[in-house]
Design an enzyme around this catalytic site. Structure first.
Site, PDB file in Angstrom:
ATOM      1  N   LYS A   1       7.605   3.250  -4.863  1.00  0.00           N
ATOM      2  CA  LYS A   1       7.860   2.085  -5.376  1.00  0.00           C
ATOM      3  C   LYS A   1       9.112   1.865  -6.184  1.00  0.00           C
ATOM      4  O   LYS A   1       9.069   2.489  -7.311  1.00  0.00           O
ATOM      5  CB  LYS A   1       6.673   1.545  -6.357  1.00  0.00           C
ATOM      6  CG  LYS A   1       5.194   1.436  -5.692  1.00  0.00           C
ATOM      7  CD  LYS A   1       4.234   0.815  -6.430  1.00  0.00           C
ATOM      8  CE  LYS A   1       2.785   0.890  -5.661  1.00  0.00           C
ATOM      9  NZ  LYS A   1       2.775  -0.092  -4.629  1.00  0.00           N
TER      10      LYS A   1
ATOM     11  N   ASP B   1       5.991  13.367 -10.018  1.00  0.00           N
ATOM     12  CA  ASP B   1       4.555  13.391  -9.568  1.00  0.00           C
ATOM     13  C   ASP B   1       3.573  14.697 -10.010  1.00  0.00           C
ATOM     14  O   ASP B   1       2.783  14.975  -9.682  1.00  0.00           O
ATOM     15  CB  ASP B   1       4.721  13.323  -8.103  1.00  0.00           C
ATOM     16  CG  ASP B   1       5.945  14.245  -7.761  1.00  0.00           C
ATOM     17  OD1 ASP B   1       6.264  15.048  -8.019  1.00  0.00           O
ATOM     18  OD2 ASP B   1       6.003  14.214  -6.369  1.00  0.00           O
TER      19      ASP B   1
ATOM     20  N   HIS C   1      13.666  15.146   0.153  1.00  0.00           N
ATOM     21  CA  HIS C   1      13.253  15.675   1.453  1.00  0.00           C
ATOM     22  C   HIS C   1      14.002  15.313   2.636  1.00  0.00           C
ATOM     23  O   HIS C   1      13.765  15.860   3.868  1.00  0.00           O
ATOM     24  CB  HIS C   1      11.657  15.135   1.662  1.00  0.00           C
ATOM     25  CG  HIS C   1      10.665  15.455   0.679  1.00  0.00           C
ATOM     26  ND1 HIS C   1      10.294  16.664   0.417  1.00  0.00           N
ATOM     27  CD2 HIS C   1       9.801  14.811   0.044  1.00  0.00           C
ATOM     28  CE1 HIS C   1       9.417  16.811  -0.243  1.00  0.00           C
ATOM     29  NE2 HIS C   1       9.167  15.463  -0.917  1.00  0.00           N
TER      30      HIS C   1
ATOM     31  N   GLY D   1       0.664  -1.327   0.123  1.00  0.00           N
ATOM     32  CA  GLY D   1      -0.191   0.040   0.084  1.00  0.00           C
ATOM     33  C   GLY D   1       0.687   1.289   0.082  1.00  0.00           C
ATOM     34  O   GLY D   1       0.184   2.420  -0.014  1.00  0.00           O
TER      35      GLY D   1
ATOM     36  N   ARG E   1      -0.805   9.622  -8.722  1.00  0.00           N
ATOM     37  CA  ARG E   1      -1.666   9.348  -7.433  1.00  0.00           C
ATOM     38  C   ARG E   1      -1.650  10.272  -6.271  1.00  0.00           C
ATOM     39  O   ARG E   1      -2.430  10.440  -5.792  1.00  0.00           O
ATOM     40  CB  ARG E   1      -1.023   8.147  -6.890  1.00  0.00           C
ATOM     41  CG  ARG E   1      -1.352   6.720  -7.627  1.00  0.00           C
ATOM     42  CD  ARG E   1      -0.804   5.565  -6.971  1.00  0.00           C
ATOM     43  NE  ARG E   1      -1.717   5.251  -5.632  1.00  0.00           N
ATOM     44  CZ  ARG E   1      -1.121   4.259  -5.029  1.00  0.00           C
ATOM     45  NH1 ARG E   1      -0.071   3.801  -5.127  1.00  0.00           N
ATOM     46  NH2 ARG E   1      -1.890   3.988  -3.746  1.00  0.00           N
TER      47      ARG E   1
ATOM     48  N   ASP F   1       9.825  18.563  -9.151  1.00  0.00           N
ATOM     49  CA  ASP F   1       8.783  17.448  -8.371  1.00  0.00           C
ATOM     50  C   ASP F   1       7.557  18.542  -7.911  1.00  0.00           C
ATOM     51  O   ASP F   1       7.812  19.756  -7.693  1.00  0.00           O
ATOM     52  CB  ASP F   1       9.731  17.163  -7.157  1.00  0.00           C
ATOM     53  CG  ASP F   1       8.881  15.951  -6.641  1.00  0.00           C
ATOM     54  OD1 ASP F   1       7.837  16.168  -5.820  1.00  0.00           O
ATOM     55  OD2 ASP F   1       9.456  15.040  -6.585  1.00  0.00           O
TER      56      ASP F   1
ATOM     57  N   HIS G   1       6.304  18.525  -5.051  1.00  0.00           N
ATOM     58  CA  HIS G   1       6.482  18.717  -3.603  1.00  0.00           C
ATOM     59  C   HIS G   1       7.685  19.514  -3.631  1.00  0.00           C
ATOM     60  O   HIS G   1       8.930  19.485  -4.350  1.00  0.00           O
ATOM     61  CB  HIS G   1       6.695  17.530  -2.913  1.00  0.00           C
ATOM     62  CG  HIS G   1       5.553  16.598  -2.977  1.00  0.00           C
ATOM     63  ND1 HIS G   1       5.331  15.439  -3.665  1.00  0.00           N
ATOM     64  CD2 HIS G   1       4.110  16.904  -2.352  1.00  0.00           C
ATOM     65  CE1 HIS G   1       4.223  15.013  -3.351  1.00  0.00           C
ATOM     66  NE2 HIS G   1       3.482  15.616  -2.636  1.00  0.00           N
TER      67      HIS G   1
END
Length: 488
Positions: free
Chosen positions: A32, A265, A142, A28, A271, A177, A179
């Site tokens: 990945k 992302d 990060h 979950g 996602r 990115d 973020h």
């Protein structure tokens, strides 16, 4: 000297270890590492390996990591395992390990490979042995000095930039990115030797930094640049702000090396994302940065719809190589997961672009005002150049026989965790599993695949012993070269 002059084709080296896709954050979890294996397999089947040098990265040592991270934190990462977590409950809380950043089998080895490729790429650039270095397993922006954050444990970017600073007076870091690249900005917030430029989602609150007013402090004031974007930004809007901002940064800062974090992302349909960029729109950033003809380190980052991550980073590898590749995907080990269209490029969604022309112009003008406050190209007192982090003539760090290593192809086929492909479980029926119309073509492609299996095996990245002289012995693999880089 490897540097290409002008706008000609660049020499590109690429770092990949076949074990990277074996690491698994857990059921979950959106991160990945298998996406890196998918990317590698796709670019192999496009034949891109023939056009660049492929290296297996060394495993970065604890000593290398503590050039930025604290000794206690790295010691903790080396020690923690799923079977001894109960002994480290206090440290897990202290170092923010457990939920977003879980403990999994091989955690420290994963960090070693991710970091090793980025640092080795920086060393190659410093030695002028390549124009561009690519490590899609890197870009974990990060991680903090003594804390894991946002799926990141060791900040390979900071360590690579520290390596570049041994030879370069000024290094520019660009982060696309979705973020904010908070870990990198924090590391260099008070220095003028690194400028950090990051686009940030205003709505996706993690990590909660990257405000337009965050501009650096002390000597680093005005050397942090953040441009917050609203939901739904598309290729056209993004291009209208990215190119002029980067051009102005280049004019004012005049870096001699660039690190580009290519977090995927920010693609449409991610996602965890809320932007609407296509693969071409995302890769336009690579094209823009390339035009400045500076040593360039390209890294991965976020990206949680993994088939699109593989598409994006494969295409951006081709952009780095100035190579046109067809939109029709070649047959590969993960072909079925690129359905139903089996194309390289993706279409934007119909989400509303909330970035109005007025808003974009306002942001651009604010950023230009800040950049005008910069002194032109700050000087640096030159000192003796420290020792490189990676030695070309060092021995094999683990003593393993490279001939006994399982091939990447065999490893790809052996690892087949269904959880790795859960990125589209919310897309309903059809989606990527609709492969019926492609069965005949796939069967033919499999036959062709078998015929060229021997050739492809030559592209598998292997370790090999270095000869005693510094030139090193290289294996002829139709353009794919391998090198063992190990501890200093």
């Amino acid at each position: 000297m490897a540097y290409s002059q002008g706008g000609g084709k660049k020499k590109v080296c690429y770092y990949y270890d076949g074990d990277i896709g074996n690491y698994y954050y857990g059921q979950g979890h959106p991160m990945k590492p298998h996406r890196i294996r998918m990317t590698h397999n796709l670019l192999l089947n496009y034949g891109l390996y023939r056009k660049m040098e492929i290296y297996r990265p060394h495993k970065a040592t604890a000593e290398e990591m503590t050039k930025y991270h604290s000794d206690e934190y790295i010691k903790f990462l080396r020690s923690i395992r799923p079977d001894n977590m109960s002994e480290y409950s206090k440290q897990m809380q202290r170092f923010n390990v457990g939920e977003d950043c879980p403990v999994f089998d091989g955690l420290f080895e994963f960090c070693q490979l991710s970091t090793g490729g980025s640092v080795a790429g920086a060393v190659k650039l410093n030695r002028q042995q390549t124009d561009m270095a690519v490590n899609w397993a890197g870009g974990l922006h990060h991680a903090k000095k003594s804390e894991a954050s946002g799926f990141c444990y060791v900040n390979d970017i900071v360590l690579a930039i520290l390596e570049l600073l041994k030879y370069h007076q000024r290094v520019l870091y660009i982060d696309i990115d979705i973020h904010h690249g908070d870990g990198v900005e924090e590391a260099f917030y008070t220095t003028d030797r690194v400028m950090t430029v990051s686009e940030v989602s205003m709505v996706n609150n993690f990590p909660g930094t990257g405000d337009l007013r965050d501009i650096g402090a002390g000597k680093g004031k005005y050397y942090a640049v953040n441009f917050p974007m609203r939901d739904g930004i598309d290729d056209e809007s993004y291009g209208q702000i990215f190119k002029p901002i980067i051009s102005k940064v280049m004019e004012m800062y005049q870096p001699s090396a660039v690190v580009l974090q290519c977090g995927a992302d920010s693609l449409s349909g991610d996602r965890l994302g809320c932007f609407n960029l296509t693969v071409k729109g995302h890769a336009k950033c690579v094209e823009v940065v390339k035009t400045f003809n500076l040593p360039l380190l390209m890294l991965g980052g976020g990206g949680y719809t993994i088939r699109n991550v593989a598409r994006c980073w494969t295409y951006e590898t081709a952009v780095a190589l100035d190579c046109e590749i067809p939109n029709e995907l070649p047959y590969n080990d993960y072909f079925e997961y690129f359905g139903p269209d089996f194309k390289l490029h993706i279409s934007p969604s119909n989400m509303t672009n909330q970035n109005t022309p007025e808003y974009m112009e306002k942001i651009k003008q604010r950023l230009f005002e800040n950049l005008r406050m910069l002194p032109h190209a700050p000087g640096v007192q030159m000192q003796a150049i420290p020792e490189d982090a990676v030695h070309e003539d060092s021995g094999d760090e683990d003593g393993e026989d490279p001939d006994k290593r399982i091939s990447i192809r065999a490893s790809d086929k052996r690892i087949a965790c269904d959880e790795e492909f859960s990125d589209s479980e919310d897309e309903g029926e059809g989606g990527r599993r609709n492969v019926a119309d492609h069965k005949k073509g796939a069967k033919k492609a499999r036959i062709e695949e078998d015929k060229k299996e021997t050739e492809d095996k030559k592209a598998d990245v292997k370790e090999e012993d270095k000869s005693k002289d510094n030139s090193g012995e290289k294996t002829d693999t139709k353009g794919a070269k391998s090198e063992q880089l190990s501890n200093p």
